[in-house]
Design a protein around this motif. Sequence first.
Motif, PDB file in Angstrom:
ATOM      1  N   GLU A 201       0.819  -1.217   0.000  1.00 15.43           N
ATOM      2  CA  GLU A 201       0.000   0.000   0.000  1.00 15.43           C
ATOM      3  C   GLU A 201       0.853   1.267   0.000  1.00 15.43           C
ATOM      4  O   GLU A 201       0.360   2.359  -0.282  1.00 15.43           O
ATOM      5  CB  GLU A 201      -0.961   0.006   1.192  1.00 15.43           C
ATOM      6  CG  GLU A 201      -0.295   0.034   2.557  1.00 15.43           C
ATOM      7  CD  GLU A 201       0.135  -1.342   3.064  1.00 15.43           C
ATOM      8  OE1 GLU A 201       0.585  -1.422   4.223  1.00 15.43           O
ATOM      9  OE2 GLU A 201       0.023  -2.327   2.303  1.00 15.43           O
ATOM     10  N   ARG A 202       2.157   1.137   0.295  1.00 19.54           N
ATOM     11  CA  ARG A 202       3.049   2.299   0.283  1.00 19.54           C
ATOM     12  C   ARG A 202       3.684   2.537  -1.099  1.00 19.54           C
ATOM     13  O   ARG A 202       4.346   3.560  -1.304  1.00 19.54           O
ATOM     14  CB  ARG A 202       4.168   2.118   1.312  1.00 19.54           C
ATOM     15  CG  ARG A 202       3.674   2.116   2.755  1.00 19.54           C
ATOM     16  CD  ARG A 202       4.834   1.974   3.729  1.00 19.54           C
ATOM     17  NE  ARG A 202       4.401   2.083   5.121  1.00 19.54           N
ATOM     18  CZ  ARG A 202       5.201   2.024   6.170  1.00 19.54           C
ATOM     19  NH1 ARG A 202       6.504   1.847   5.991  1.00 19.54           N
ATOM     20  NH2 ARG A 202       4.730   2.137   7.395  1.00 19.54           N
ATOM     21  N   LEU A 203       3.496   1.621  -2.016  1.00 20.65           N
ATOM     22  CA  LEU A 203       4.153   1.726  -3.325  1.00 20.65           C
ATOM     23  C   LEU A 203       3.783   3.001  -4.088  1.00 20.65           C
ATOM     24  O   LEU A 203       4.652   3.586  -4.755  1.00 20.65           O
ATOM     25  CB  LEU A 203       3.834   0.490  -4.174  1.00 20.65           C
ATOM     26  CG  LEU A 203       4.532  -0.805  -3.757  1.00 20.65           C
ATOM     27  CD1 LEU A 203       3.969  -1.988  -4.548  1.00 20.65           C
ATOM     28  CD2 LEU A 203       6.038  -0.713  -3.963  1.00 20.65           C
ATOM     29  N   PRO A 204       2.558   3.508  -4.048  1.00 23.32           N
ATOM     30  CA  PRO A 204       2.208   4.683  -4.867  1.00 23.32           C
ATOM     31  C   PRO A 204       2.812   5.999  -4.396  1.00 23.32           C
ATOM     32  O   PRO A 204       2.724   7.000  -5.126  1.00 23.32           O
ATOM     33  CB  PRO A 204       0.668   4.744  -4.756  1.00 23.32           C
ATOM     34  CG  PRO A 204       0.234   3.402  -4.268  1.00 23.32           C
ATOM     35  CD  PRO A 204       1.351   2.921  -3.400  1.00 23.32           C
ATOM     36  N   ALA A 205       3.421   6.050  -3.212  1.00 18.03           N
ATOM     37  CA  ALA A 205       3.843   7.327  -2.623  1.00 18.03           C
ATOM     38  C   ALA A 205       4.695   8.197  -3.561  1.00 18.03           C
ATOM     39  O   ALA A 205       4.427   9.397  -3.699  1.00 18.03           O
ATOM     40  CB  ALA A 205       4.571   7.077  -1.302  1.00 18.03           C
ATOM     41  N   PRO A 206       5.741   7.677  -4.215  1.00 21.83           N
ATOM     42  CA  PRO A 206       6.538   8.554  -5.092  1.00 21.83           C
ATOM     43  C   PRO A 206       5.742   9.136  -6.249  1.00 21.83           C
ATOM     44  O   PRO A 206       5.973  10.275  -6.661  1.00 21.83           O
ATOM     45  CB  PRO A 206       7.655   7.630  -5.590  1.00 21.83           C
ATOM     46  CG  PRO A 206       7.743   6.540  -4.572  1.00 21.83           C
ATOM     47  CD  PRO A 206       6.335   6.322  -4.112  1.00 21.83           C
ATOM     48  N   LYS A 207       4.800   8.359  -6.783  1.00 25.95           N
ATOM     49  CA  LYS A 207       4.042   8.829  -7.938  1.00 25.95           C
ATOM     50  C   LYS A 207       3.118   9.977  -7.580  1.00 25.95           C
ATOM     51  O   LYS A 207       2.895  10.885  -8.390  1.00 25.95           O
ATOM     52  CB  LYS A 207       3.228   7.670  -8.528  1.00 25.95           C
ATOM     53  CG  LYS A 207       4.060   6.573  -9.158  1.00 25.95           C
ATOM     54  CD  LYS A 207       3.164   5.500  -9.770  1.00 25.95           C
ATOM     55  CE  LYS A 207       3.980   4.396 -10.413  1.00 25.95           C
ATOM     56  NZ  LYS A 207       3.117   3.338 -11.018  1.00 25.95           N
ATOM     57  N   TRP A 241       9.089  -8.747  -4.237  1.00 26.44           N
ATOM     58  CA  TRP A 241       9.093  -7.475  -3.520  1.00 26.44           C
ATOM     59  C   TRP A 241      10.020  -6.481  -4.233  1.00 26.44           C
ATOM     60  O   TRP A 241       9.672  -5.311  -4.419  1.00 26.44           O
ATOM     61  CB  TRP A 241       9.565  -7.667  -2.080  1.00 26.44           C
ATOM     62  CG  TRP A 241       8.716  -8.543  -1.221  1.00 26.44           C
ATOM     63  CD1 TRP A 241       7.631  -9.288  -1.610  1.00 26.44           C
ATOM     64  CD2 TRP A 241       8.871  -8.767   0.177  1.00 26.44           C
ATOM     65  NE1 TRP A 241       7.119  -9.968  -0.536  1.00 26.44           N
ATOM     66  CE2 TRP A 241       7.851  -9.672   0.577  1.00 26.44           C
ATOM     67  CE3 TRP A 241       9.769  -8.316   1.138  1.00 26.44           C
ATOM     68  CZ2 TRP A 241       7.717 -10.112   1.896  1.00 26.44           C
ATOM     69  CZ3 TRP A 241       9.633  -8.747   2.452  1.00 26.44           C
ATOM     70  CH2 TRP A 241       8.621  -9.637   2.825  1.00 26.44           C
ATOM     71  N   ILE A 242      11.201  -6.967  -4.600  1.00 25.59           N
ATOM     72  CA  ILE A 242      12.183  -6.109  -5.277  1.00 25.59           C
ATOM     73  C   ILE A 242      11.636  -5.622  -6.608  1.00 25.59           C
ATOM     74  O   ILE A 242      11.729  -4.426  -6.956  1.00 25.59           O
ATOM     75  CB  ILE A 242      13.504  -6.871  -5.479  1.00 25.59           C
ATOM     76  CG1 ILE A 242      14.110  -7.260  -4.126  1.00 25.59           C
ATOM     77  CG2 ILE A 242      14.488  -6.040  -6.300  1.00 25.59           C
ATOM     78  CD1 ILE A 242      15.324  -8.154  -4.228  1.00 25.59           C
ATOM     79  N   ASP A 243      11.046  -6.525  -7.384  1.00 25.56           N
ATOM     80  CA  ASP A 243      10.529  -6.170  -8.709  1.00 25.56           C
ATOM     81  C   ASP A 243       9.440  -5.106  -8.622  1.00 25.56           C
ATOM     82  O   ASP A 243       9.386  -4.186  -9.456  1.00 25.56           O
ATOM     83  CB  ASP A 243       9.982  -7.413  -9.409  1.00 25.56           C
ATOM     84  CG  ASP A 243      11.072  -8.410  -9.783  1.00 25.56           C
ATOM     85  OD1 ASP A 243      12.252  -8.008  -9.815  1.00 25.56           O
ATOM     86  OD2 ASP A 243      10.742  -9.596 -10.033  1.00 25.56           O
ATOM     87  N   SER A 244       8.592  -5.201  -7.607  1.00 30.23           N
ATOM     88  CA  SER A 244       7.503  -4.219  -7.484  1.00 30.23           C
ATOM     89  C   SER A 244       8.047  -2.830  -7.160  1.00 30.23           C
ATOM     90  O   SER A 244       7.516  -1.815  -7.629  1.00 30.23           O
ATOM     91  CB  SER A 244       6.509  -4.660  -6.406  1.00 30.23           C
ATOM     92  OG  SER A 244       7.097  -4.652  -5.115  1.00 30.23           O
ATOM     93  N   VAL A 245       9.121  -2.773  -6.361  1.00 30.95           N
ATOM     94  CA  VAL A 245       9.748  -1.485  -6.042  1.00 30.95           C
ATOM     95  C   VAL A 245      10.421  -0.903  -7.285  1.00 30.95           C
ATOM     96  O   VAL A 245      10.268   0.291  -7.590  1.00 30.95           O
ATOM     97  CB  VAL A 245      10.768  -1.660  -4.900  1.00 30.95           C
ATOM     98  CG1 VAL A 245      11.565  -0.383  -4.697  1.00 30.95           C
ATOM     99  CG2 VAL A 245      10.063  -2.047  -3.603  1.00 30.95           C
ATOM    100  N   LEU A 246      11.149  -1.730  -8.014  1.00 28.73           N
ATOM    101  CA  LEU A 246      11.849  -1.249  -9.208  1.00 28.73           C
ATOM    102  C   LEU A 246      10.872  -0.786 -10.289  1.00 28.73           C
ATOM    103  O   LEU A 246      11.186   0.137 -11.059  1.00 28.73           O
ATOM    104  CB  LEU A 246      12.758  -2.346  -9.757  1.00 28.73           C
ATOM    105  CG  LEU A 246      13.980  -2.677  -8.898  1.00 28.73           C
ATOM    106  CD1 LEU A 246      14.745  -3.860  -9.484  1.00 28.73           C
ATOM    107  CD2 LEU A 246      14.899  -1.465  -8.783  1.00 28.73           C
TER     108      LEU A 246
END
Length: 375
Positions: A201-207, A241-246
């Motif tokens: 749920e934290r993945l969208p923060a940079p966008k 996990w790594i792939d989703s961050v990249l």
Amino acid sequence: MVRCDEFYQKWQKAGNFCEKHPRTAEQIEEFLDKIVVTLEMEVAQSEILAPEKPAIAQILSETASRPLISERDKNIRQSAIKQIVKAAENKVIRGEKPQVTNKEVSEIIQAVKETPDPKPIPALMNKADKHKSFEDVRKAEPQKPIEHKPNPTLNRTNENIEWAKWSWNPVVGCKHNCMYCYARDIAIRFYNDFEPRYLPERLPAPKITSVPPSAEEDIGLKTIFVCSMADLFGDWVPQEWIDSVLEVVRDTPKWNFLFLTKNPKRLIGIDWPDNAWVGTTVDVQARVDVAQEAFKKVKAKVRFISCEPLQEKLTFTDLSMFDWIIIGGRSRNTKLPEFQPKWEWVESLLGKAREDGLKVYFKPNLTARPKEYPR
């Protein structure tokens, strides 16, 4: 350093007494136990000097003939203690000594007293457990859930991380078990847990976060420290996990994303986007060869090495595979004191970095400098 007995003396004067019967010896002991147990638990996490029970006992005994303080005064006292401890802890996290000045204490006390209804601090131990160690009690406590915000945001870093003014933690937790780890201290304090966890749920923060206009003048304002509370490339981290961050990094070119790991071999073979700064920590000589060999094969636009904390003299045969070197001391945490490397160690690294064309960055917590005399 504010000693516990010093600010208890302040509170003997500050309390508004309302009850009319004196304290008994039993009441004094019970109240003393509660104070000492609470403080000992806070002390274990914040590096404030442990309270001296005899000193506090003497203060309380001297006021045994005075009335009991009201419930509100007890709540005010406990709130003030917690905020004083927190103020010291914040200084530790910033790499400073945990010294809370008398002025700061006075300001905290005044702010708490002006609070309409300060809430009591829950007991950290019951009386039966008061002789158990802090570690035993911590393990017995339930893991606290991480709060999930509906609109994830980036976090601002403190002044000890000037090169990245933002942090982003879609993965938290680590298994390296480094004695000097500040992230573990924070995680244990707030969540009672430092096991690796994935927080998609934290993945969208940079966008959804805009780069500040002032980033044109300060590159740190457009740089995000990825997984400052984890090692994203630890052997225990699933590749998914790594792939989703990249994927987020590739889709968000407006930001620079800074990655740092103690497991550099896992950086090899990744198709790094141009906005990724990729680094490894080398704090002791045993990590030197591993870092050099791995980074010969790492294909990233910016490759760097972080020698923080610099714990011994490091000897590199070649630094040309890196673009940047960061050098820092060791900040104080709950397991280790502050430590400054010898200037000779820093000078040796600096010379090699200049020889191989690296940019050099001294962290704010590095105060080592030449101290030479003519003979």
